[in-house]
Design a protein around this motif. Structure first.
Motif, PDB file in Angstrom:
ATOM      1  N   TRP A   1      31.668  44.485  29.597  1.00 52.05           N
ATOM      2  CA  TRP A   1      31.499  43.257  29.804  1.00 52.05           C
ATOM      3  C   TRP A   1      31.799  42.379  28.657  1.00 52.05           C
ATOM      4  O   TRP A   1      31.773  41.338  28.725  1.00 52.05           O
ATOM      5  CB  TRP A   1      29.602  43.153  29.588  1.00 52.05           C
TER       6      TRP A   1
ATOM      7  N   VAL B   1      34.696  40.553  30.143  1.00 50.74           N
ATOM      8  CA  VAL B   1      34.243  39.185  30.861  1.00 50.74           C
ATOM      9  C   VAL B   1      33.942  38.100  29.663  1.00 50.74           C
ATOM     10  O   VAL B   1      34.212  36.944  30.131  1.00 50.74           O
ATOM     11  CB  VAL B   1      32.822  39.637  31.616  1.00 50.74           C
ATOM     12  N   SER B   2      33.307  38.654  28.946  1.00 53.48           N
ATOM     13  CA  SER B   2      32.881  37.551  27.637  1.00 53.48           C
ATOM     14  C   SER B   2      34.208  36.939  27.322  1.00 53.48           C
ATOM     15  O   SER B   2      34.300  35.654  27.168  1.00 53.48           O
ATOM     16  CB  SER B   2      32.259  38.191  26.631  1.00 53.48           C
TER      17      SER B   2
ATOM     18  N   GLU C   1      35.779  34.535  29.685  1.00 56.35           N
ATOM     19  CA  GLU C   1      35.081  33.523  29.839  1.00 56.35           C
ATOM     20  C   GLU C   1      35.261  32.151  28.825  1.00 56.35           C
ATOM     21  O   GLU C   1      35.545  31.169  29.124  1.00 56.35           O
ATOM     22  CB  GLU C   1      33.651  33.516  29.834  1.00 56.35           C
TER      23      GLU C   1
ATOM     24  N   TRP D   1      30.177  43.262  38.012  1.00 57.88           N
ATOM     25  CA  TRP D   1      31.560  42.918  37.131  1.00 57.88           C
ATOM     26  C   TRP D   1      32.489  42.345  37.919  1.00 57.88           C
ATOM     27  O   TRP D   1      33.085  40.992  37.313  1.00 57.88           O
ATOM     28  CB  TRP D   1      31.913  44.226  36.449  1.00 57.88           C
TER      29      TRP D   1
ATOM     30  N   ALA E   1      31.365  38.782  38.516  1.00 52.54           N
ATOM     31  CA  ALA E   1      31.375  37.922  37.326  1.00 52.54           C
ATOM     32  C   ALA E   1      32.734  37.599  36.928  1.00 52.54           C
ATOM     33  O   ALA E   1      33.363  36.177  36.903  1.00 52.54           O
ATOM     34  CB  ALA E   1      30.926  38.763  36.025  1.00 52.54           C
ATOM     35  N   MET E   2      34.107  38.317  36.983  1.00 53.29           N
ATOM     36  CA  MET E   2      35.317  37.974  37.167  1.00 53.29           C
ATOM     37  C   MET E   2      35.613  36.967  37.998  1.00 53.29           C
ATOM     38  O   MET E   2      36.259  35.995  37.762  1.00 53.29           O
ATOM     39  CB  MET E   2      36.208  39.173  37.056  1.00 53.29           C
TER      40      MET E   2
ATOM     41  N   CYS F   1      40.950  40.376  41.447  1.00 57.32           N
ATOM     42  CA  CYS F   1      41.140  41.559  40.887  1.00 57.32           C
ATOM     43  C   CYS F   1      41.859  42.776  41.502  1.00 57.32           C
ATOM     44  O   CYS F   1      41.348  42.927  42.926  1.00 57.32           O
ATOM     45  CB  CYS F   1      39.868  42.128  40.052  1.00 57.32           C
TER      46      CYS F   1
ATOM     47  N   CYS G   1      43.800  41.613  36.913  1.00 58.41           N
ATOM     48  CA  CYS G   1      43.067  40.371  37.308  1.00 58.41           C
ATOM     49  C   CYS G   1      44.009  38.907  36.867  1.00 58.41           C
ATOM     50  O   CYS G   1      44.518  39.012  35.727  1.00 58.41           O
ATOM     51  CB  CYS G   1      41.913  40.281  36.356  1.00 58.41           C
TER      52      CYS G   1
END
Length: 309
Positions: free
Chosen positions: A98, A101-102, A105, A129, A132-133, A140, A163
């Motif tokens: 995660w 992802v953070s 973002e 996951w 979220a991406m 991805c 990605c």
């Protein structure tokens, strides 16, 4: 154009070394383990280094970049560490994904490449996951790769998840290289050899060597000191070695003597370049090397992404 990158969970520096060989300038590297950060700094002094838990990272302190490289902890996904044992560390280690992802973002780089074991795609939260991406605008594309096919002298099957900010997932046409045998990095005249039939040698080890003798003759071959796989009957040194792990796994047999791989051979099996600096401590070197992304595999994946993106 000078492509820039940051390296999350940078460890010993395999992803960074591969990126640099592909012409990418790694600006920033982070890991929670002080020893890994120390040796990453020794080998890559031009990068900014951060030692911290990336769950708590302030991504505003990381520089803007074109490519994010990440190798989040794989132990929670890998069958090699026995998820069935109920170790709560496994749940914690899976959550490191995660942080990717953070970071994405905050920075929204055009390309991310995430390396892990193939079991990552079977994680219960993998669909979440990916979602979220996707919410961040990324497509991805998972690629399951045997690093031996990229010229690494090791059969090491890994996931490279590419990605991109593109309309469709970027499906790579990775090059296929001839397999490089383990004999390419073994130094038969070095190391501490001991008699196979010495007192205290385990019956299981002697049985494995016996099977190797029957299958391959009393010449030179490899056996796994633990674990399973084709090496249980001995493994020819004219093949790539099996997967390098974080503890000593592979032993060399030469006639009636044997020894474990030394640290320099482990680095070579992982395709670290000659002259790559390492600790004098054997166990620490093997641990860090076994966790690393093979630099040659990283280089060839990154080069293919740069050509295709």
């Amino acid at each position: 154009m000078n492509t820039t990158a940051i390296d999350l969970f940078a460890g010993f520096g395999g992803f960074t070394a591969g990126a640099k060989a592909a012409g990418v300038h790694v600006l920033w590297a982070a890991n929670h383990w002080p020893s890994a950060v120390e040796w990453h700094t020794v080998n890559h002094p031009d990068a900014i280094h951060v030692c911290q838990d990336l769950h708590q990272a302030n991504w505003g302190l990381a520089p803007a970049h074109d490519m994010l490289l990440a190798s989040p902890c794989c132990q929670g996904h890998s069958p090699a560490r026995g998820r069935a044992n109920g170790n709560p560390q496994h749940d914690t280690s899976r959550a490191t994904a995660w942080a990717v992802v953070s970071a994405a973002e905050y920075h929204r780089p055009p390309v991310l490449i995430v390396e892990n074991v193939p079991e990552f795609t079977r994680w219960a939260l993998y669909p979440a996951w990916l979602q979220a991406m996707g919410a961040l605008g990324y497509q991805c594309a998972p690629h399951i790769v045997d690093c031996a096919d990229l010229g690494v002298p090791q059969n090491r099957v890994r996931l490279f998840l590419v990605c991109t900010k593109s309309k469709n997932p970027l499906l790579l046409q990775l090059p296929q290289y001839p397999h490089v045998p383990a004999s390419s990095f073994i130094r038969w005249d070095s190391g501490k050899w001991s008699p196979i039939r010495k007192a205290g040698r385990s019956a299981a080890t002697k049985a494995r060597i016996g099977r190797g003798w029957r299958a391959l003759g009393k010449g030179r071959f490899l056996i796994p000191y633990y674990g399973s796989g084709s090496g249980l009957t001995g493994r020819s040194v004219e093949r790539p070695i099996g997967t390098i792990t974080t503890i000593d796994r592979w032993a060399l047999v030469k006639g009636n003597k044997m020894r474990m791989l030394n640290a320099d051979e482990v680095l070579a099996a992982q395709s670290f370049p000659e002259g790559f600096k390492r600790p004098t401590d054997h166990r620490l070197t093997v641990h860090m090397a076994g966790n690393a992304v093979p630099p040659l595999a990283a280089q060839r994946v990154i080069e293919t992404v740069l050509r295709a993106a």
